[in-house]
Scaffold this motif. Structure first.
Motif, mmCIF file in Angstrom:
data_model
loop_
_atom_site.group_PDB
_atom_site.id
_atom_site.type_symbol
_atom_site.label_atom_id
_atom_site.label_comp_id
_atom_site.label_asym_id
_atom_site.label_seq_id
_atom_site.Cartn_x
_atom_site.Cartn_y
_atom_site.Cartn_z
ATOM 1 N N ILE A 26 -4.166 -6.363 -0.233
ATOM 2 C CA ILE A 26 -3.288 -5.240 0.105
ATOM 3 C C ILE A 26 -1.888 -5.790 0.329
ATOM 4 O O ILE A 26 -1.686 -7.001 0.378
ATOM 5 N N SER A 27 -0.942 -4.897 0.481
ATOM 6 C CA SER A 27 0.437 -5.290 0.772
ATOM 7 C C SER A 27 0.814 -4.763 2.155
ATOM 8 O O SER A 27 0.519 -3.618 2.489
ATOM 9 N N LEU A 28 1.463 -5.618 2.954
ATOM 10 C CA LEU A 28 1.941 -5.242 4.280
ATOM 11 C C LEU A 28 3.253 -5.961 4.532
ATOM 12 O O LEU A 28 3.346 -7.172 4.338
ATOM 13 N N ASN A 29 4.274 -5.223 4.939
ATOM 14 C CA ASN A 29 5.601 -5.793 5.181
ATOM 15 C C ASN A 29 6.076 -6.607 3.975
ATOM 16 O O ASN A 29 6.600 -7.704 4.118
ATOM 17 N N ASN A 30 5.833 -6.086 2.793
ATOM 18 C CA ASN A 30 6.222 -6.711 1.525
ATOM 19 C C ASN A 30 5.571 -8.077 1.299
ATOM 20 O O ASN A 30 6.107 -8.914 0.586
ATOM 21 N N LYS A 47 -6.335 -0.098 6.092
ATOM 22 C CA LYS A 47 -5.396 0.968 6.459
ATOM 23 C C LYS A 47 -4.237 0.446 7.303
ATOM 24 O O LYS A 47 -3.581 1.220 7.998
ATOM 25 N N LEU A 48 -3.972 -0.851 7.269
ATOM 26 C CA LEU A 48 -2.952 -1.449 8.136
ATOM 27 C C LEU A 48 -1.568 -0.817 8.008
ATOM 28 O O LEU A 48 -0.843 -0.721 8.988
ATOM 29 N N ARG A 49 -1.191 -0.423 6.810
ATOM 30 C CA ARG A 49 0.157 0.160 6.625
ATOM 31 C C ARG A 49 0.335 1.420 7.454
ATOM 32 O O ARG A 49 1.438 1.731 7.886
#
Length: 177
Positions: A26-30, A47-49
């Protein structure tokens, strides 16, 4: 129709992850993150975003990128992932009473090659002692990421205990590092 497909996909993912371990990116904070799914543990990290959106902003505002960040109640690494995607070189110390969660977080650290991370499998109390890890009565505490040492933490749940956790003071942990 799309809602039904998404609902079916979620149910299928939960069923498959109960019997098979795998990882999802997944992607989080780019930043790219690898989320291990181990016997359903880790699914909520997908679902962190959308989870605790305020946390990244708080970390950026109040952590000065100097010294260790201490996370008491690491759980399965929600704060860890947000912290390390913003401050990848900073030291992170996670303290978690549930040994299953601590083990999972170590796997999360390994999969993402996070540096400067220490995970301590212990609870924090006013004096060293051994306490029951309380879990939802429908699950054993070793598999319940919501397990707690605090007896009345979640009033609505009926708790049982199948394992005990070593607890110590925060001062003792800091002095030991």
């Amino acid at each position: 129709m799309i809602k039904e497909i998404l609902s079916f996909t979620k149910k299928l993912l939960k069923l498959v992850s109960k019997y098979h371990n795998f990882s999802i990116s997944i992607s989080l904070n780019n930043q790219r993150l690898v989320i291990p799914i181990i016997q359903n543990v880790g699914l909520s990290l997908l679902k962190l975003r959308n989870h605790e959106k305020f946390m990244s902003k708080i970390l950026e505002k109040y952590y000065d990128n100097n010294g260790a960040f201490i996370d008491v109640g690491t759980n399965i690494g929600q704060t860890l992932t947000k912290f390390k995607t913003i401050f990848p070189k900073s030291q992170y110390i996670g303290i978690e009473a549930n040994p299953n969660c601590a083990s999972y977080v170590n796997k999360l650290i390994e999969k993402n090659k996070f540096k400067n991370c220490i995970i301590i499998s212990a609870g924090i109390t006013h004096s060293p002692q051994i306490l029951p890890l309380l879990a939802n009565s429908n699950d054993s505490s070793i598999h319940d990421p919501n397990a707690t040492l605090v007896e009345k933490y979640r009033e609505s749940n009926k708790f049982t205990s199948s394992i005990y956790s070593y607890c110590t003071t925060l001062d003792h942990i800091i002095d030991s590092l």
